[in-house]
Design an enzyme around this catalytic site. Sequence first.
Site: not given
Length: 391
Positions: A86, A335
């Site tokens: 991420c 996200h």
Amino acid sequence: MGDAYLIGAGQSPFGSFPDETYRSLFDTAFDRCLASVDGAVEPAQIEEAFVGTLGVGGRQIGLSGPAVTEHLGLHGVPTTRVENACASSGYSLRNAVATVRAGMADLVLAGGYEVMTDTSGDHTKWWLGVSGETEWERLSGTTFAGVYAQMASAHMAEYGTTTEDLSRVAVKNHANGAQNPDAHLGFECSLEDAMNAPSVADPLNLYHCCPTTDGASAVLVASEAVARDLSDEPIRIAGVGAASGRVGLFQRPSLTSIPATRTAAERAYEEAGVSPEHLDFAEVHDCFAIAELLAYEDLGFCAPGEAGTLLREGRTDPDGDLPVNTSGGLKSKGHPIGATGTGQVVEAFKQFRGTAAVQTDDPQYGLAHNVGGSGGGVTVHVFERASEVGS
């Protein structure tokens, strides 16, 4: 080494886009990035590119960086794929800054992309899980939500953090995201909604978790010479910090802190010559509500165990002492793993330019904090409004 400046930033809308591809999403982000630059920039002026992606779905595993930049007119430009879960595009930005500071290039593209909504729920869950420790977490059945649920449970046991504290993160970030036209979940939620949502991994419920998202983001990093020519409102990348951490939770001495965040923040603050008290806004990595609370403490916004108080007192609200996640954060804006880090930087760029949907008052310093997995890799960038290039 010379300074590096942020002179442009753009992102695609974040959400679920069955008619888009990773290339078309990155095209949109790149076009918006170029349009945000004060002066005219031609793709041929860009000398290097770093593109972050996890590669959810396994679409273009090899040469996935050049696979997007070849459509942008960046022919012959060295392009590197960056993968740190991420935090992939947070590390893309770090690489771009290092390249400019070292004098290897005067104008560098950093960005990222991810398409996550065109696979089954089980398939996506598997891809999310690869950012955890493989043998003892992923292969034993632990999900990404399950890892953060363990961290939330530990924080509750050690500091008395409550479900209401977790839910207030969602309420704040959804209120901000509801004003962001590029947000995936652009709607408000009440505290009651956030507290009573279906359970995902106890104590985390649906409103404590970010969505899986499609999207792309891109920023341009320039040397002093180029920034002087192209930027009317220079934004200096004043501090860069990064750190790796233990990938598996079982390897850490505590579940109530992410050591890599603390180390990365210390390095960024030291390089920028500032402390948390200087910050006027921050974009922090809130993949789960507990992650935002941990960030408050690990970034030095408050002492360990005081994150819930900081939130309840409204100090991280848009009109508080330190507004956090004015974009809506990962929780509301979304996200798309590879795009998240530079997506945070897009919000920072807008804050300094006075064009953010939820605008802070004349910011001088801002911060972006990007976490890979549950803390295996972290970047922290501190940005400064400069009166002129070189000042």
